[in-house]
Design a protein around this motif. Structure first.
Motif, PDB file in Angstrom:
ATOM      1  N   THR A  12       0.830  -1.206   0.000  1.00  0.00           N
ATOM      2  CA  THR A  12       0.000   0.000   0.000  1.00  0.00           C
ATOM      3  C   THR A  12       0.862   1.253   0.000  1.00  0.00           C
ATOM      4  OG1 THR A  12      -1.146  -1.258   1.676  1.00  0.00           O
ATOM      5  CG2 THR A  12      -2.189   0.773   0.983  1.00  0.00           C
ATOM      6  N   SER A  13       1.886   1.250   0.847  1.00  0.00           N
ATOM      7  CA  SER A  13       2.692   2.471   0.911  1.00  0.00           C
ATOM      8  C   SER A  13       3.415   2.679  -0.415  1.00  0.00           C
ATOM      9  CB  SER A  13       3.683   2.409   2.065  1.00  0.00           C
ATOM     10  OG  SER A  13       4.564   1.338   1.867  1.00  0.00           O
ATOM     11  N   TYR A  14       3.812   1.552  -1.041  1.00  0.00           N
ATOM     12  CA  TYR A  14       4.470   1.663  -2.336  1.00  0.00           C
ATOM     13  C   TYR A  14       3.538   2.326  -3.343  1.00  0.00           C
ATOM     14  CZ  TYR A  14       6.677   0.256  -6.666  1.00  0.00           C
ATOM     15  OH  TYR A  14       7.251   0.269  -7.904  1.00  0.00           O
ATOM     16  N   PHE A  15       2.288   1.881  -3.354  1.00  0.00           N
ATOM     17  CA  PHE A  15       1.369   2.438  -4.341  1.00  0.00           C
ATOM     18  C   PHE A  15       0.905   3.845  -3.984  1.00  0.00           C
ATOM     19  CE2 PHE A  15       1.015  -2.000  -5.818  1.00  0.00           C
ATOM     20  CZ  PHE A  15       1.400  -1.758  -7.123  1.00  0.00           C
ATOM     21  N   LEU A  16       0.992   4.181  -2.706  1.00  0.00           N
ATOM     22  CA  LEU A  16       0.677   5.561  -2.340  1.00  0.00           C
ATOM     23  C   LEU A  16       1.755   6.494  -2.862  1.00  0.00           C
ATOM     24  CD1 LEU A  16      -0.734   5.359   1.286  1.00  0.00           C
ATOM     25  CD2 LEU A  16      -1.929   5.997  -0.809  1.00  0.00           C
ATOM     26  N   LEU A  17       2.981   5.992  -2.842  1.00  0.00           N
ATOM     27  CA  LEU A  17       4.099   6.822  -3.291  1.00  0.00           C
ATOM     28  C   LEU A  17       4.146   6.929  -4.800  1.00  0.00           C
ATOM     29  CD1 LEU A  17       6.968   5.661  -0.941  1.00  0.00           C
ATOM     30  CD2 LEU A  17       5.869   7.895  -1.001  1.00  0.00           C
ATOM     31  N   SER A  18       3.898   5.804  -5.476  1.00  0.00           N
ATOM     32  CA  SER A  18       4.053   5.869  -6.926  1.00  0.00           C
ATOM     33  C   SER A  18       2.719   5.611  -7.615  1.00  0.00           C
ATOM     34  CB  SER A  18       5.114   4.890  -7.394  1.00  0.00           C
ATOM     35  OG  SER A  18       4.566   3.610  -7.508  1.00  0.00           O
ATOM     36  N   MET A  19       2.684   5.961  -8.863  1.00  0.00           N
ATOM     37  CA  MET A  19       1.451   5.950  -9.619  1.00  0.00           C
ATOM     38  C   MET A  19       1.789   5.348 -10.977  1.00  0.00           C
ATOM     39  SD  MET A  19      -0.546   9.495  -9.989  1.00  0.00           S
ATOM     40  CE  MET A  19       0.381  10.208 -11.331  1.00  0.00           C
ATOM     41  N   ILE A  20       0.897   4.511 -11.494  1.00  0.00           N
ATOM     42  CA  ILE A  20       1.150   3.863 -12.783  1.00  0.00           C
ATOM     43  C   ILE A  20       0.359   4.581 -13.876  1.00  0.00           C
ATOM     44  CG2 ILE A  20       1.008   1.665 -14.042  1.00  0.00           C
ATOM     45  CD1 ILE A  20       2.677   1.173 -11.672  1.00  0.00           C
ATOM     46  N   LEU A  21       1.031   4.939 -14.935  1.00  0.00           N
ATOM     47  CA  LEU A  21       0.366   5.546 -16.094  1.00  0.00           C
ATOM     48  C   LEU A  21       0.762   4.757 -17.343  1.00  0.00           C
ATOM     49  CD1 LEU A  21       1.100   9.377 -15.528  1.00  0.00           C
ATOM     50  CD2 LEU A  21      -0.926   8.094 -14.830  1.00  0.00           C
ATOM     51  N   PRO A  22      -0.048   4.832 -18.404  1.00  0.00           N
ATOM     52  CA  PRO A  22       0.379   4.175 -19.657  1.00  0.00           C
ATOM     53  C   PRO A  22       1.602   4.884 -20.246  1.00  0.00           C
ATOM     54  CG  PRO A  22      -1.626   5.457 -20.001  1.00  0.00           C
ATOM     55  CD  PRO A  22      -1.355   5.487 -18.531  1.00  0.00           C
ATOM     56  N   GLY A  23       2.379   4.178 -21.050  1.00  0.00           N
ATOM     57  CA  GLY A  23       3.495   4.811 -21.766  1.00  0.00           C
ATOM     58  C   GLY A  23       2.956   5.976 -22.583  1.00  0.00           C
ATOM     59  N   LEU A  24       3.649   7.112 -22.532  1.00  0.00           N
ATOM     60  CA  LEU A  24       3.166   8.298 -23.237  1.00  0.00           C
ATOM     61  C   LEU A  24       3.611   8.278 -24.699  1.00  0.00           C
ATOM     62  CD1 LEU A  24       3.971  10.978 -20.502  1.00  0.00           C
ATOM     63  CD2 LEU A  24       1.910   9.565 -20.747  1.00  0.00           C
ATOM     64  N   ILE A  25       2.862   8.995 -25.522  1.00  0.00           N
ATOM     65  CA  ILE A  25       3.171   9.089 -26.957  1.00  0.00           C
ATOM     66  C   ILE A  25       3.393  10.558 -27.304  1.00  0.00           C
ATOM     67  CG2 ILE A  25       2.295   8.683 -29.299  1.00  0.00           C
ATOM     68  CD1 ILE A  25       0.465   6.500 -28.041  1.00  0.00           C
ATOM     69  N   ASP A  26       4.554  10.865 -27.856  1.00  0.00           N
ATOM     70  CA  ASP A  26       4.798  12.236 -28.310  1.00  0.00           C
ATOM     71  C   ASP A  26       4.725  12.258 -29.832  1.00  0.00           C
ATOM     72  OD1 ASP A  26       5.354  14.899 -28.408  1.00  0.00           O
ATOM     73  OD2 ASP A  26       7.529  14.593 -28.497  1.00  0.00           O
ATOM     74  N   VAL A  27       3.717  12.919 -30.358  1.00  0.00           N
ATOM     75  CA  VAL A  27       3.495  12.900 -31.807  1.00  0.00           C
ATOM     76  C   VAL A  27       4.286  13.981 -32.548  1.00  0.00           C
ATOM     77  CG1 VAL A  27       1.203  11.871 -31.533  1.00  0.00           C
ATOM     78  CG2 VAL A  27       1.408  14.367 -31.727  1.00  0.00           C
ATOM     79  N   HIS A  28       5.181  14.680 -31.843  1.00  0.00           N
ATOM     80  CA  HIS A  28       5.935  15.764 -32.500  1.00  0.00           C
ATOM     81  C   HIS A  28       7.334  15.895 -31.902  1.00  0.00           C
ATOM     82  CE1 HIS A  28       5.585  19.914 -34.595  1.00  0.00           C
ATOM     83  NE2 HIS A  28       6.862  19.613 -34.430  1.00  0.00           N
ATOM     84  N   THR A  29       8.282  15.163 -32.482  1.00  0.00           N
ATOM     85  CA  THR A  29       9.661  15.146 -31.979  1.00  0.00           C
ATOM     86  C   THR A  29      10.613  15.336 -33.149  1.00  0.00           C
ATOM     87  OG1 THR A  29       8.917  13.378 -30.487  1.00  0.00           O
ATOM     88  CG2 THR A  29      11.270  13.817 -30.547  1.00  0.00           C
ATOM     89  N   HIS A  30      11.661  16.124 -32.945  1.00  0.00           N
ATOM     90  CA  HIS A  30      12.710  16.250 -33.966  1.00  0.00           C
ATOM     91  C   HIS A  30      13.926  15.462 -33.502  1.00  0.00           C
ATOM     92  CE1 HIS A  30      10.562  19.448 -36.189  1.00  0.00           C
ATOM     93  NE2 HIS A  30      10.094  19.749 -34.984  1.00  0.00           N
ATOM     94  N   LEU A  31      14.235  14.372 -34.213  1.00  0.00           N
ATOM     95  CA  LEU A  31      15.377  13.539 -33.809  1.00  0.00           C
ATOM     96  C   LEU A  31      16.604  13.794 -34.682  1.00  0.00           C
ATOM     97  CD1 LEU A  31      13.540  10.230 -32.806  1.00  0.00           C
ATOM     98  CD2 LEU A  31      14.387  12.060 -31.326  1.00  0.00           C
ATOM     99  N   ARG A  32      16.461  14.656 -35.692  1.00  0.00           N
ATOM    100  CA  ARG A  32      17.595  15.244 -36.437  1.00  0.00           C
ATOM    101  C   ARG A  32      18.421  14.270 -37.277  1.00  0.00           C
ATOM    102  NH1 ARG A  32      15.147  19.941 -36.060  1.00  0.00           N
ATOM    103  NH2 ARG A  32      15.476  21.128 -34.143  1.00  0.00           N
ATOM    104  N   VAL A  33      17.886  13.075 -37.569  1.00  0.00           N
ATOM    105  CA  VAL A  33      18.592  12.143 -38.442  1.00  0.00           C
ATOM    106  C   VAL A  33      17.830  12.047 -39.754  1.00  0.00           C
ATOM    107  CG1 VAL A  33      19.413   9.750 -38.730  1.00  0.00           C
ATOM    108  CG2 VAL A  33      19.339  10.800 -36.433  1.00  0.00           C
ATOM    109  N   PRO A  34      18.492  12.286 -40.905  1.00  0.00           N
ATOM    110  CA  PRO A  34      19.921  12.547 -41.056  1.00  0.00           C
ATOM    111  C   PRO A  34      20.269  14.049 -41.007  1.00  0.00           C
ATOM    112  CG  PRO A  34      18.922  12.281 -43.220  1.00  0.00           C
ATOM    113  CD  PRO A  34      17.818  12.102 -42.193  1.00  0.00           C
TER     114      PRO A  34
END
Ligand code: NCD
Ligand code: ZN
Ligand code: ZN
Length: 369
Positions: A12-34
């Motif tokens: 219980t204390s573990y779950f009070l401290l942390s929270m689970i969320l789904p993996g997030l999706i970023d639809v706008h990223t510049h990764l600069r390759v090439p």
């Protein structure tokens, strides 16, 4: 006799401290390759994503050369597959010179990006005839996204209506724009939009303080524009997208600084802080940063993928903690509440803040979507 520790209490204390969320999706990223690997590459950019709780990024095509031909797109895909720590999808770029290749590009890309206004890079579509060809040739089951500012938003809405197909607006930043999109949605037109955290948490006043470090396209807007965006956070805005646009400090301090700022690692902490301040609910945050992006771009769910967040960790954003290659953020010095502790990608721990080197995943763990 001593009693066994209560695992129930521990849990219980573990779950009070942390929270689970789904993996997030970023639809706008510049990764600069090439061509821009000194600013970012697939490895550093996807590490930054994981540190920000993001397990899928969609990478923009304004590279050098841009992702407008099959050969450049395929080579970028190969590099993404070999080097990424999280999942990556690639946008194809629209250009007048390569309209014939659009159907083949569609097989390798998640969506088409059309630049209607000036920004970093040379990709631009100025002619109406080119726009029409894009809408005719790009397969209907794949999305068209636009960098459209001011009147260009009306052009995009007109195309969505005329061709009766979805259009997604990138980094909407102004009151007039969000209100026009709200009106279009009210009419039932198939339009969606994203807003970037820097447009929610900064105004043009920050340019006085930060100069080129607060310069991006669209530029930071007025307090009234920012208030209008927040007023639409539960309704018109579909996604929060980082527009992670890394440039080196040297470039930013040069006589001709390129527009753009990093954002992958600060997006969730900023939005969790807003949840704490009751500016939106946690449910809404999950819709904006995971569910809606997945539905809008037609991405399949990543099985056994989630993040653990400490919603109460309060700390100051610094340049030093960043994984992005550019090594700086316009939010340095800002206090936020909410921190990514762990990221699990397809059942495997890939980021764990309790480890001496939290980036416990490996290159190639990510897949090209
Ligand atoms: C982006 C970049 O640097 O690639 N810059 C920016 O200011 N947002 C381009 C863009 O997204 O318009
Ligand atoms: Zn843009
Ligand atoms: Zn961008």
């Amino acid at each position: 006799m001593r009693k066994q520790p209560s695992y129930f209490l521990l849990l219980t204390s573990y779950f009070l401290l942390s929270m689970i969320l789904p993996g997030l999706i970023d639809v706008h990223t510049h990764l600069r390759v090439p061509g821009g690997e000194h600013k970012e590459d697939f490895a550093t950019g996807t590490m930054a994503a994981l540190a920000g709780g993001i397990t899928t990024v969609l990478a923009m095509p304004n590279t050098t050369p841009p992702l407008t031909t099959l050969s450049v797109l395929q080579s970028a895909r190969d590099k993404a597959q070999q080097n990424s720590y999280c999942d990556v999808g690639l946008f194809a770029g629209a250009s007048e010179a390569h309209l014939a290749e659009l159907p083949q590009l569609a097989d390798e890309a998640v969506a088409l990006k059309i630049y209607l206004n000036d920004t970093f890079g040379l990709l631009r579509v100025d002619k109406l005839s080119t726009l029409l060809t894009c809408f005719e040739r790009w397969p209907r089951h794949k999305l068209i996204a636009m960098h459209a500012e001011e009147q260009s938003v009306a052009v995009g809405i007109g195309l969505a209506a005329a061709y009766h197909r979805p259009v997604h607006f990138c980094h909407i930043s102004r009151k007039v724009e969000i209100e026009l999109i709200a009106a279009a949605k009210h009419r039932g037109l198939p339009v969606t939009c994203e807003v970037a955290p820097h447009h929610l948490f900064m105004t043009e006043a920050d340019v006085d303080r930060l100069g080129a470090l607060a310069d991006m396209r669209p530029k930071l807007a007025t307090a009234e524009d920012v208030a209008a965006l927040w007023a639409h956070i539960d309704t018109t805005i579909d996604c929060i997208a980082t527009d992670h646009a890394p440039h080196t400090l040297a470039e930013k301090k040069s006589a001709t600084p390129p527009p753009g700022v990093a954002g992958l690692e600060t997006s969730l902490p900023l939005m969790l802080t807003a949840v704490k301040e009751k500016r939106l609910t946690l449910d809404r945050l999950v819709s904006l940063m995971s569910t809606n992006p997945r539905h809008i771009f037609g991405l399949t769910e990543q099985p056994n993928t989630y993040i653990e967040v400490d919603p109460d960790a309060t700390y100051t954003i610094t340049h030093e903690s960043l994984y992005t290659k550019c090594g700086w953020t316009p939010f340095a010095g800002m206090q936020v509440t909410g921190r990514v502790e762990k990221v699990i990608l397809r059942g495997k721990v890939v980021f764990d803040r309790t480890q001496p080197n939290p980036m416990v995943g490996q290159r190639g763990n990510g897949r090209v979507v």
